[in-house]
Each structure stands twice: as structure tokens, then as C-alpha cells.
Design a protein around this motif. Sequence first.
Motif, mmCIF file in Angstrom:
data_model
loop_
_atom_site.group_PDB
_atom_site.id
_atom_site.type_symbol
_atom_site.label_atom_id
_atom_site.label_comp_id
_atom_site.label_asym_id
_atom_site.label_seq_id
_atom_site.Cartn_x
_atom_site.Cartn_y
_atom_site.Cartn_z
ATOM 1 N N GLU A 34 0.953 -1.022 -0.681
ATOM 2 C CA GLU A 34 0.027 -0.184 0.182
ATOM 3 C C GLU A 34 0.559 1.071 0.218
ATOM 4 O O GLU A 34 0.340 2.289 -0.797
ATOM 5 C CB GLU A 34 -1.095 0.050 1.099
ATOM 6 N N SER A 83 2.243 2.049 -3.920
ATOM 7 C CA SER A 83 1.473 2.232 -4.489
ATOM 8 C C SER A 83 1.283 3.565 -4.243
ATOM 9 O O SER A 83 1.129 4.328 -4.940
ATOM 10 C CB SER A 83 0.410 1.181 -4.203
ATOM 11 N N ARG A 84 1.151 3.992 -3.032
ATOM 12 C CA ARG A 84 0.556 5.528 -2.670
ATOM 13 C C ARG A 84 1.788 5.882 -2.603
ATOM 14 O O ARG A 84 2.411 7.448 -3.351
ATOM 15 C CB ARG A 84 1.046 6.214 -1.329
ATOM 16 N N ALA A 89 4.348 5.345 -5.707
ATOM 17 C CA ALA A 89 4.199 5.925 -6.807
ATOM 18 C C ALA A 89 3.063 6.388 -7.788
ATOM 19 O O ALA A 89 3.827 7.625 -8.368
ATOM 20 C CB ALA A 89 4.258 4.325 -7.334
ATOM 21 N N GLN A 90 2.175 6.749 -5.914
ATOM 22 C CA GLN A 90 1.443 8.330 -6.756
ATOM 23 C C GLN A 90 1.924 9.725 -6.334
ATOM 24 O O GLN A 90 1.447 10.392 -7.464
ATOM 25 C CB GLN A 90 0.116 7.968 -6.585
ATOM 26 N N LEU A 91 3.092 9.362 -5.102
ATOM 27 C CA LEU A 91 3.765 10.864 -5.390
ATOM 28 C C LEU A 91 4.442 10.881 -6.524
ATOM 29 O O LEU A 91 5.660 12.151 -6.149
ATOM 30 C CB LEU A 91 4.134 11.385 -4.107
ATOM 31 N N GLY A 92 4.909 10.545 -7.025
ATOM 32 C CA GLY A 92 6.361 10.554 -8.310
ATOM 33 C C GLY A 92 7.355 10.018 -7.726
ATOM 34 O O GLY A 92 8.431 10.455 -8.103
ATOM 35 N N HIS A 149 6.525 0.281 -9.112
ATOM 36 C CA HIS A 149 5.593 -0.618 -7.830
ATOM 37 C C HIS A 149 6.398 -1.364 -7.449
ATOM 38 O O HIS A 149 6.683 -1.595 -6.188
ATOM 39 C CB HIS A 149 4.843 -0.876 -8.330
ATOM 40 N N ILE A 193 2.086 16.395 -6.259
ATOM 41 C CA ILE A 193 0.969 16.074 -6.983
ATOM 42 C C ILE A 193 0.375 16.644 -8.251
ATOM 43 O O ILE A 193 -0.074 17.015 -9.157
ATOM 44 C CB ILE A 193 -0.192 15.339 -5.687
ATOM 45 N N ASP A 218 -0.077 15.846 -11.765
ATOM 46 C CA ASP A 218 -1.166 15.683 -11.951
ATOM 47 C C ASP A 218 -1.004 16.381 -14.000
ATOM 48 O O ASP A 218 -1.776 16.271 -14.716
ATOM 49 C CB ASP A 218 -2.106 16.588 -11.843
ATOM 50 N N ASP A 256 0.199 14.844 -16.847
ATOM 51 C CA ASP A 256 -0.806 14.084 -17.003
ATOM 52 C C ASP A 256 -1.884 15.020 -17.827
ATOM 53 O O ASP A 256 -2.590 14.306 -18.998
ATOM 54 C CB ASP A 256 -1.289 13.093 -16.791
ATOM 55 N N CYS A 291 -4.214 16.101 -16.142
ATOM 56 C CA CYS A 291 -5.448 15.603 -16.133
ATOM 57 C C CYS A 291 -5.889 16.921 -15.159
ATOM 58 O O CYS A 291 -7.883 17.356 -14.904
ATOM 59 C CB CYS A 291 -5.062 15.165 -14.329
#
Length: 178
Positions: free
Chosen positions: A107, A110-111, A113-116, A121, A167, A171, A174, A176
Motif C-alpha cells: 500500500e 502504491s501511494r 508511486a502516486q507521488l511520483g 511499484h 501531486i 497531474d 499527465d 489531468c
Amino acid sequence: MSENNAPWVGLAARVVRVALMRKDVGYAELAKRLAAFGIRDDEKGLAARVAVGRVRLELFLQILEAVDSELPTIWCSAMESAQPWETRAKEVIRCELNQIPPFSVDELASRLAQLGAGFTHKTLVAHISSGNLSLPDFLKCLVILRSRSLDAFVEYRDLVSAAHLQIVTVDNADGCRA
């Protein structure tokens, strides 16, 4: 250094500099003290390593020990052991993961990775599990885990601000968010 990692590198450098300033230790003295741990780096090398964010969690823990810094309470059992420094770093991460609510390594990866974090992973899981994290990535972990362990060295809101900037940067790259 990537643009979105710059705030983390700056915060990691600040954390190290605060640890040194609180104990009135310069890089020359730090180099002498770290030699006891087998680290052969001169003052310029250490200063450069800190400035560009090439400090691993293991080295940061050695710095805290070398300057006789007061440790976060939840790290004490990990740091009091006679284990190798990499094992101590792994145990510090485990202590952070086991806070309420506990997080799994998967977990957390994963987080991150979301923070770059800049790794796959699978690589992040390996780095977290082995304790082989850079100090900037460890700071990201502390934000994800909502840990206040390093409040004596850096304000938590500064860590949160860096996460927010990252973030938004990720984003925007990307496409987003505007």
C-alpha cells in the motif's frame, strides 16, 4: 534532479542541516564522526551529497547517531539494536508502517508511486522492504503515513506542501488538472 523532486530534496537537506545545527556540528566534524561508522567522506563530499539529495535513510540515521540527536520515540527500539545500519533503516520504516492504522508495504509503495517516486511499484516495494530508501523518498513516506516523527527537524506542513506541489505537478504533466 527532476523538477517535481526538488522540494523533497530541499526538505531532506533541511532535515540534515537542522540535525547538525541543533548540535552545533559542521560537515568537517560530521565527517570525523561518521568515520567511526566506516563512512569515508570529507566535509565537501558530505555537503555536496546533502545539497543534491543523495542521502539515504541509512546515512541519515548514522548522522543522527553521530551527532547524538534525540530520536523519535517510535524509532528507539530499531536504533538501539546492534544490527547493521541497513537493517536499522528497515526497522525504522517498519515502525512507521505499524502506526495506527497500519499500512502494508504494498500500500505504501502504491501511494509513493502516486507521488511520483520515479520507480516501478515492484522496485518501490523492494526499496521499502529492504530499508534502501533515499531520505527524500522517506520524507514522502512520512507524509503518506501521516507521521510526525521528524517534527523536531522539519514542520509537517512543509512536507504536506511538498506533497501537494508534487501531486499538482504530476497531474499537470499527465494533463489531468489545470
